[in-house]
Design an enzyme around this catalytic site. Structure first.
Site, PDB file in Angstrom:
ATOM      1  N   HIS A  55       0.766  -1.055  -0.030  1.00  0.00           N
ATOM      2  CA  HIS A  55       0.093   0.076   0.222  1.00  0.00           C
ATOM      3  C   HIS A  55       0.959   1.385  -0.188  1.00  0.00           C
ATOM      4  O   HIS A  55       1.715   1.308   0.829  1.00  0.00           O
ATOM      5  CB  HIS A  55      -1.276   0.309   1.280  1.00  0.00           C
ATOM      6  CG  HIS A  55      -1.942  -1.065   1.485  1.00  0.00           C
ATOM      7  ND1 HIS A  55      -2.940  -0.470   1.806  1.00  0.00           N
ATOM      8  CD2 HIS A  55      -2.207  -2.238   0.162  1.00  0.00           C
ATOM      9  CE1 HIS A  55      -4.311  -1.591   1.830  1.00  0.00           C
ATOM     10  NE2 HIS A  55      -3.841  -1.826   0.336  1.00  0.00           N
ATOM     11  N   TYR A  91      -9.637   5.637   7.641  1.00  0.00           N
ATOM     12  CA  TYR A  91      -8.983   5.798   9.378  1.00  0.00           C
ATOM     13  C   TYR A  91     -10.498   7.170   8.956  1.00  0.00           C
ATOM     14  O   TYR A  91     -10.517   7.952   8.500  1.00  0.00           O
ATOM     15  CB  TYR A  91      -8.043   6.358   9.416  1.00  0.00           C
ATOM     16  CG  TYR A  91      -7.093   4.849   9.781  1.00  0.00           C
ATOM     17  CD1 TYR A  91      -6.308   4.780   8.532  1.00  0.00           C
ATOM     18  CD2 TYR A  91      -6.970   4.715  11.212  1.00  0.00           C
ATOM     19  CE1 TYR A  91      -4.977   3.893   8.766  1.00  0.00           C
ATOM     20  CE2 TYR A  91      -5.221   3.358  10.797  1.00  0.00           C
ATOM     21  CZ  TYR A  91      -5.098   3.091  10.099  1.00  0.00           C
ATOM     22  OH  TYR A  91      -4.120   2.297   9.897  1.00  0.00           O
ATOM     23  N   PRO A 105      -4.106   0.031  18.526  1.00  0.00           N
ATOM     24  CA  PRO A 105      -3.597  -0.314  17.261  1.00  0.00           C
ATOM     25  C   PRO A 105      -3.974   0.386  15.839  1.00  0.00           C
ATOM     26  O   PRO A 105      -2.897   0.495  14.923  1.00  0.00           O
ATOM     27  CB  PRO A 105      -5.004  -1.551  16.863  1.00  0.00           C
ATOM     28  CG  PRO A 105      -5.563  -1.548  18.371  1.00  0.00           C
ATOM     29  CD  PRO A 105      -5.398  -0.480  19.327  1.00  0.00           C
ATOM     30  N   LYS A 165       2.046  -0.535  15.350  1.00  0.00           N
ATOM     31  CA  LYS A 165       3.063  -0.603  15.063  1.00  0.00           C
ATOM     32  C   LYS A 165       3.319  -2.157  15.963  1.00  0.00           C
ATOM     33  O   LYS A 165       3.914  -2.408  16.127  1.00  0.00           O
ATOM     34  CB  LYS A 165       3.275   0.452  16.308  1.00  0.00           C
ATOM     35  CG  LYS A 165       2.945   1.983  15.388  1.00  0.00           C
ATOM     36  CD  LYS A 165       4.783   2.266  14.731  1.00  0.00           C
ATOM     37  CE  LYS A 165       3.884   3.050  13.381  1.00  0.00           C
ATOM     38  NZ  LYS A 165       4.212   2.660  12.153  1.00  0.00           N
ATOM     39  N   TYR A 182       4.375   6.569  10.073  1.00  0.00           N
ATOM     40  CA  TYR A 182       3.447   5.054   9.591  1.00  0.00           C
ATOM     41  C   TYR A 182       4.196   4.784   9.375  1.00  0.00           C
ATOM     42  O   TYR A 182       3.844   2.834   9.413  1.00  0.00           O
ATOM     43  CB  TYR A 182       2.025   5.556   8.654  1.00  0.00           C
ATOM     44  CG  TYR A 182       1.052   4.995   8.530  1.00  0.00           C
ATOM     45  CD1 TYR A 182      -0.177   4.887  10.012  1.00  0.00           C
ATOM     46  CD2 TYR A 182       0.656   3.967   7.371  1.00  0.00           C
ATOM     47  CE1 TYR A 182      -0.991   3.961   9.314  1.00  0.00           C
ATOM     48  CE2 TYR A 182      -0.567   2.960   7.653  1.00  0.00           C
ATOM     49  CZ  TYR A 182      -1.196   2.752   8.510  1.00  0.00           C
ATOM     50  OH  TYR A 182      -2.155   1.783   8.439  1.00  0.00           O
TER      51      TYR A 182
HETATM   52  C1  LIG Z   1      -7.073  -6.265  17.994  1.00  0.00           C
HETATM   53  C2  LIG Z   1      -5.726  -5.404  17.724  1.00  0.00           C
HETATM   54  C3  LIG Z   1      -5.429  -5.487  16.194  1.00  0.00           C
HETATM   55  C4  LIG Z   1      -3.860  -5.377  16.233  1.00  0.00           C
HETATM   56  N1  LIG Z   1      -3.584  -4.682  15.080  1.00  0.00           N
HETATM   57  C5  LIG Z   1      -2.061  -4.323  14.743  1.00  0.00           C
HETATM   58  C6  LIG Z   1      -1.377  -3.652  13.250  1.00  0.00           C
HETATM   59  O1  LIG Z   1      -2.864  -3.948  12.742  1.00  0.00           O
HETATM   60  N2  LIG Z   1      -0.099  -4.166  13.349  1.00  0.00           N
HETATM   61  C7  LIG Z   1       0.061  -3.840  14.115  1.00  0.00           C
HETATM   62  O2  LIG Z   1       1.724  -4.146  14.268  1.00  0.00           O
HETATM   63  N3  LIG Z   1       0.292  -4.673  15.599  1.00  0.00           N
HETATM   64  C8  LIG Z   1      -0.816  -4.876  15.663  1.00  0.00           C
HETATM   65  N4  LIG Z   1      -1.332  -5.222  17.044  1.00  0.00           N
HETATM   66  C9  LIG Z   1      -1.481  -5.818  17.817  1.00  0.00           C
HETATM   67  C10 LIG Z   1       0.300  -6.805  17.364  1.00  0.00           C
HETATM   68  O3  LIG Z   1      -1.053  -8.111  17.606  1.00  0.00           O
HETATM   69  C11 LIG Z   1       0.433  -7.293  18.970  1.00  0.00           C
HETATM   70  O4  LIG Z   1       0.969  -6.377  19.160  1.00  0.00           O
HETATM   71  C12 LIG Z   1       1.827  -8.257  18.309  1.00  0.00           C
HETATM   72  O5  LIG Z   1       1.259  -9.765  18.403  1.00  0.00           O
HETATM   73  C13 LIG Z   1       3.221  -8.355  19.620  1.00  0.00           C
HETATM   74  O6  LIG Z   1       3.315 -10.049  19.517  1.00  0.00           O
HETATM   75  P1  LIG Z   1       4.293 -10.376  20.337  1.00  0.00           P
HETATM   76  O7  LIG Z   1       4.927 -11.696  20.005  1.00  0.00           O
HETATM   77  O8  LIG Z   1       5.018  -9.512  21.131  1.00  0.00           O
HETATM   78  O9  LIG Z   1       3.275 -10.571  21.707  1.00  0.00           O
HETATM   79  P2  LIG Z   1       2.204 -12.102  21.201  1.00  0.00           P
HETATM   80  O10 LIG Z   1       1.704 -12.165  20.003  1.00  0.00           O
HETATM   81  O11 LIG Z   1       0.475 -11.702  22.211  1.00  0.00           O
HETATM   82  O12 LIG Z   1       2.553 -13.678  21.522  1.00  0.00           O
HETATM   83  C14 LIG Z   1       3.039 -14.349  23.505  1.00  0.00           C
HETATM   84  C15 LIG Z   1       2.940 -15.447  22.962  1.00  0.00           C
HETATM   85  O13 LIG Z   1       2.892 -15.810  24.893  1.00  0.00           O
HETATM   86  C16 LIG Z   1       2.538 -17.325  25.047  1.00  0.00           C
HETATM   87  N5  LIG Z   1       2.647 -16.881  26.171  1.00  0.00           N
HETATM   88  C17 LIG Z   1       1.885 -15.995  27.207  1.00  0.00           C
HETATM   89  N6  LIG Z   1       1.955 -16.436  28.371  1.00  0.00           N
HETATM   90  C18 LIG Z   1       2.846 -17.265  28.392  1.00  0.00           C
HETATM   91  C19 LIG Z   1       3.523 -18.253  29.608  1.00  0.00           C
HETATM   92  N7  LIG Z   1       3.156 -17.757  30.639  1.00  0.00           N
HETATM   93  N8  LIG Z   1       3.824 -19.110  29.455  1.00  0.00           N
HETATM   94  C20 LIG Z   1       4.181 -19.110  27.595  1.00  0.00           C
HETATM   95  N9  LIG Z   1       3.854 -18.390  26.399  1.00  0.00           N
HETATM   96  C21 LIG Z   1       2.749 -18.106  26.719  1.00  0.00           C
HETATM   97  C22 LIG Z   1       1.260 -16.761  24.062  1.00  0.00           C
HETATM   98  O14 LIG Z   1       0.536 -17.568  23.969  1.00  0.00           O
HETATM   99  C23 LIG Z   1       1.512 -15.715  22.861  1.00  0.00           C
HETATM  100  O15 LIG Z   1       1.676 -16.626  22.010  1.00  0.00           O
HETATM  101  C24 LIG Z   1      -3.594  -5.447  16.737  1.00  0.00           C
HETATM  102  C25 LIG Z   1      -3.622  -6.072  18.262  1.00  0.00           C
HETATM  103  C26 LIG Z   1      -4.806  -6.566  18.464  1.00  0.00           C
HETATM  104  C27 LIG Z   1      -5.403  -7.246  19.620  1.00  0.00           C
END
Ligand SMILES: Cc1cc2nc3c(=O)[nH]c(=O)nc-3n(C[C@H](O)[C@H](O)[C@H](O)COP(=O)(O)OP(=O)(O)OC[C@H]3O[C@@H](n4cnc5c(N)ncnc54)[C@H](O)[C@@H]3O)c2cc1C
Length: 399
Positions: free
Chosen positions: A72, A201, A293, A297, A385
């Protein structure tokens, strides 16, 4: 059991880090509380910065992304139904974002893992961190009723906002900065073509809305709702009517309605924990920070965190020097805070707060008008962005 790096959490942060370390010959073990289908099935992020795409390319994990991802070059902002465009590519000398769902990113990361000898333990219960402030930390867990423990040199806490890693750090050595927003996003997925080939948006008297997508035939829409909103009170027809009202007549004219197959409400939060390190434990991604969100980011910050962390661990592995590890938190937080600022600003610009007065609405509208008319203001929005550089100055010269 022994490994060099124990990674807690197999979300985007944990799995990208595991691939980076494995490629550099550093042994690691990923412990995930849920099963693969659950982690892969979570409908979350959808907009990838070029930095995230480059990380996946460098890991040899971007073949499908290049085939199926949608580049995009811009997006639109609608204010009370009137639209203007943010020309991302034109304002940043060619930078763009790619629409490719987090579910697809996770599928690619998981699919490639077995052939690369990457160990992921799913359904790991009762994960606990031990001796993280010593030179010989370890992590224990149970699986199928049996106890396990792995000794390691370092622990990467990639287990999201509700994980155990951050909680293992004594409260006296971290600072937490937090704002919970007084509203959430109701999101739907529907098997209908998007109403526009770019995201829209919308800031509207009735609240925020976002027209997004996952593919040419699958739409993702969001509307701002109250935090205690009952999802049963939002049948599809009501969601479509509200989207039409908030996104405005241009979007409504092209909006294809259809049954939603996913509908949920997510709360919005800004949160940072600093430093992102304690002893031999390093936090990355949502375990250390949350953004609303609006700025897209979260997943992108998780990617840049683990890139910095992998570089530091690889340097330590090659040279024995700890200086890059010592700088990790500061380096990551410099980028995190800028993304926090941008996400907070964009949320305030586009959402209605329950306490907003008519003065605040008029100020939002004035700022939208300024954005629409000022190349400088649109450039500032565009360069945030598409994603700020990993280090140093912005290299492009805005036109
Ligand atoms: C509705 C929504 C829309 C979003 N839109 C965007 C977007 O457009 N662009 C963007 O960049 N970001 C977006 N995000 C944010 C993005 O999804 C997260 O920032 C991203 O998933 C972060 O990745 P992570 O690996 O740090 O954490 P997570 O994806 O939360 O992964 C953490 C992992 O750790 C595991 N875990 C937790 N506790 C334990 C434990 N005690 N022992 C072992 N494992 C454990 C969990 O099961 C999970 O699989 C959005 C989030 C939501 C909710």
């Amino acid at each position: 059991m022994k490994t060099q790096v124990a990674i807690i959490g197999a979300g985007p942060a944990g799995m990208m880090l595991a691939h980076m370390l494995k490629r550099a010959g550093i042994d690691c073990l990923v412990l995930e509380r849920r099963d693969r289908a659950y982690v892969e099935g979570r409908v979350r992020a959808g907009v990838l910065e070029q930095t995230t795409v480059s990380i996946l390319e460098n890991l040899g994990l971007a073949d499908r992304l290049k085939r199926e991802g949608l580049p995009h070059d811009g997006f639109s902002i609608s204010c009370d139904g009137k639209q203007f465009r943010i020309d991302l590519a034109g304002l940043t000398s060619g930078s763009r974002v790619t629409v490719y769902g987090q579910q697809e990113v996770m599928k690619d990361l998981f699919d490639a893992a077995p052939a690369r000898g990457l160990d992921v333990v799913f359904d790991a219960e009762n994960v606990a961190l031990h001796d993280i402030d010593s030179s010989s930390p370890s992590v224990s867990w149970t699986k199928d009723g049996r106890s396990h423990r792995v000794a390691c040199a370092f622990i990467a806490g990639c287990d999201g906002y509700h994980g155990v890693s951050r909680a293992a750090i004594p409260a006296t050595v971290i600072s937490e900065h937090e704002k919970a927003y007084p509203f959430g996003w109701l999101g739907i997925l529907a098997e209908v073509p998007p109403c526009s080939h770019e995201l829209i948006y919308a800031s509207h008297e009735r609240g925020f809305a976002l027209a997004s997508m996952r593919s040419q035939s699958r739409s993702r829409y969001y509307i701002q709702v109250g935090l205690d909103e009952d999802i049963e009170a939002w049948p599809d027809d009501r969601v479509w009517d509200e989207l039409a009202a908030r996104l405005g007549p241009d979007a409504d004219a092209h909006m294809k309605r259809g049954p939603s197959f996913e509908k949920s409400v997510a709360p919005l939060r800004s949160y940072v924990c600093e430093p992102m390190r304690y002893g031999r434990l390093f936090l990355a991604g949502d375990a250390a920070h949350i953004v609303p969100p609006t700025g897209a980011k979260g997943l992108n910050l998780a990617s840049s965190d683990v890139l910095f962390l992998a570089e530091a661990l690889i340097t330590h592995n090659k040279t024995g020097s700890t200086s890059a590890l010592d700088e990790y938190s500061q380096r990551a937080l410099a980028r995190v805070w800028k993304a926090e600022r941008f996400s907070w600003w964009f949320t305030h610009l586009t959402h209605r707060f329950p306490t907003s007065t008519s003065l605040e609405r008029k100020l939002q509208i004035a700022e939208m008008d300024y954005l629409a008319g000022s190349v400088a203001a649109r450039t500032a929005l565009a360069e945030n962005y598409v994603g700020l550089p990993l280090a140093g100055e912005l290299h492009h010269r805005p036109r």
